[in-house]
Scaffold this active site. Structure first.
Site, PDB file in Angstrom:
ATOM      1  N   THR A   1     -68.137  69.833  49.486  1.00  8.34           N
ATOM      2  CA  THR A   1     -67.789  70.333  48.158  1.00  8.34           C
ATOM      3  C   THR A   1     -69.057  70.856  47.473  1.00  8.34           C
ATOM      4  O   THR A   1     -70.132  70.276  47.632  1.00  8.34           O
ATOM      5  CB  THR A   1     -67.180  69.198  47.320  1.00  8.34           C
ATOM      6  OG1 THR A   1     -65.951  68.797  47.939  1.00  8.34           O
ATOM      7  CG2 THR A   1     -66.890  69.633  45.888  1.00  8.34           C
TER       8      THR A   1
ATOM      9  N   THR B   1     -72.787  75.388  47.952  1.00  8.47           N
ATOM     10  CA  THR B   1     -73.259  75.668  49.309  1.00  8.47           C
ATOM     11  C   THR B   1     -72.108  75.511  50.304  1.00  8.47           C
ATOM     12  O   THR B   1     -71.957  76.320  51.228  1.00  8.47           O
ATOM     13  CB  THR B   1     -74.438  74.750  49.677  1.00  8.47           C
ATOM     14  OG1 THR B   1     -75.302  74.614  48.542  1.00  8.47           O
ATOM     15  CG2 THR B   1     -75.245  75.328  50.827  1.00  8.47           C
TER      16      THR B   1
ATOM     17  N   LYS C   1     -75.926  62.646  47.075  1.00 10.71           N
ATOM     18  CA  LYS C   1     -74.839  63.586  46.877  1.00 10.71           C
ATOM     19  C   LYS C   1     -73.979  63.118  45.694  1.00 10.71           C
ATOM     20  O   LYS C   1     -74.142  62.025  45.210  1.00 10.71           O
ATOM     21  CB  LYS C   1     -73.970  63.668  48.141  1.00 10.71           C
ATOM     22  CG  LYS C   1     -74.708  64.329  49.296  1.00 10.71           C
ATOM     23  CD  LYS C   1     -73.850  64.518  50.534  1.00 10.71           C
ATOM     24  CE  LYS C   1     -72.489  65.071  50.267  1.00 10.71           C
ATOM     25  NZ  LYS C   1     -72.483  66.307  49.469  1.00 10.71           N
TER      26      LYS C   1
ATOM     27  N   GLY D   1     -73.292  65.337  42.937  1.00 11.97           N
ATOM     28  CA  GLY D   1     -73.481  66.151  41.729  1.00 11.97           C
ATOM     29  C   GLY D   1     -72.177  66.804  41.286  1.00 11.97           C
ATOM     30  O   GLY D   1     -71.956  67.033  40.103  1.00 11.97           O
TER      31      GLY D   1
ATOM     32  N   GLU E   1     -66.338  62.751  50.127  1.00 11.49           N
ATOM     33  CA  GLU E   1     -67.386  63.296  51.011  1.00 11.49           C
ATOM     34  C   GLU E   1     -67.877  62.210  51.968  1.00 11.49           C
ATOM     35  O   GLU E   1     -68.065  62.448  53.170  1.00 11.49           O
ATOM     36  CB  GLU E   1     -68.551  63.818  50.173  1.00 11.49           C
ATOM     37  CG  GLU E   1     -68.201  65.063  49.372  1.00 11.49           C
ATOM     38  CD  GLU E   1     -69.292  65.508  48.415  1.00 11.49           C
ATOM     39  OE1 GLU E   1     -69.266  66.671  48.026  1.00 11.49           O
ATOM     40  OE2 GLU E   1     -70.157  64.697  48.058  1.00 11.49           O
TER      41      GLU E   1
END
Ligand code: 5RP
Length: 223
Positions: free
Chosen positions: A32, A35, A98, A100, A107
């Site tokens: 997610t 990028t 991770k 953010g 994830e």
């Protein structure tokens, strides 16, 4: 190179890495963020060469479907070779921060199931010590104050991320002023606090491969 060009370069590098290993039955785990979105764009051009995807957020699922890529529930998938995602920070051992984008729990679940976790990021995300980026912690709403009071256990200063509800119906505390010298120990300690769903340290299961976008090209780092 702009940040967008770096994202496109690492997304293409991830495609080049995994495409020869995909077949008509392959399902790809998808991260997610911006990028990961570049990776959707790059791999969607080859959508006839693999079966579909497992998404780490509702936003990614919607975007994948928009590109005509079938999205499967993780529980229905027996084999997930690759998980590809961005990060907010990585150290040189490929321990990550991770979350953010508040998608950290899903994830982490998809990353745990995948055989190979490929992290794609611009060079600014590589740091000597994790913690300048505030560490996201997903918390059950009724435990928000309880968890935030545990400053010592969290190892830093928690702040409530106003107005954010995760795909799982929870809230996010961001922990500031950390210098994470032992990421696995902190990941384990924070996860042990009652009311914490998960935290954004990906150290017990970090990335296996980091494709880092630099002005000299994409560099590969392995764990
Ligand atoms: C979302 C994440 C993202 O991977 C992380 O925030 C990086 O995002 P971007 O690729 O937009 O910089 O962990 O929860």
């Amino acid at each position: 190179m702009t940040q967008d060009q770096l994202k496109q370069a690492v997304a293409q590098a991830a495609v080049d890495h995994i495409l020869p290993k995909l077949d008509a039955k392959s399902i790809v785990g998808w991260g997610t963020g911006s990028t990961a979105n570049s990776f959707i764009y790059a791999l969607a051009k080859h959508k006839m060469e693999f079966d579909g995807a497992v998404a780490s957020s509702e936003a990614t699922a919607a975007r994948l479907k928009g590109h005509g890529i079938p999205v499967y529930e993780l529980n229905t998938v027996s084999d997930l070779e690759f998980y590809v995602d961005g990060a907010d920070e990585s150290d040189e051992r490929l321990n990550l921060i991770k979350g953010g984008g508040a998608a950290l729990t899903r994830e982490k679940i998809v990353a745990a199931v995948a055989k190979t976790f490929i992290c794609i990021a611009g060079a600014s995300k590589l740091v000597p010590v994790l913690g300048a980026f505030p560490l996201p912690v997903e918390v059950s709403p009724m435990a928000r104050s309880h968890v935030a009071r545990g400053r010592v256990k969290l190892g830093g200063d928690p702040g409530y991320r106003e107005g954010v509800v995760t795909d799982n119906g929870n809230v996010i505390l961001d922990v500031f002023n950390l210098q994470i010298v032992n990421p696995i120990e902190l990941e384990t300690r924070i996860n042990a606090i009652v009311g914490v769903v998960t935290n954004g340290l990906f150290a017990a299961r970090g990335a296996d491969l980091l494709l880092l976008g630099t002005s000299e090209g994409v560099k590969s780092l392995t764990r």
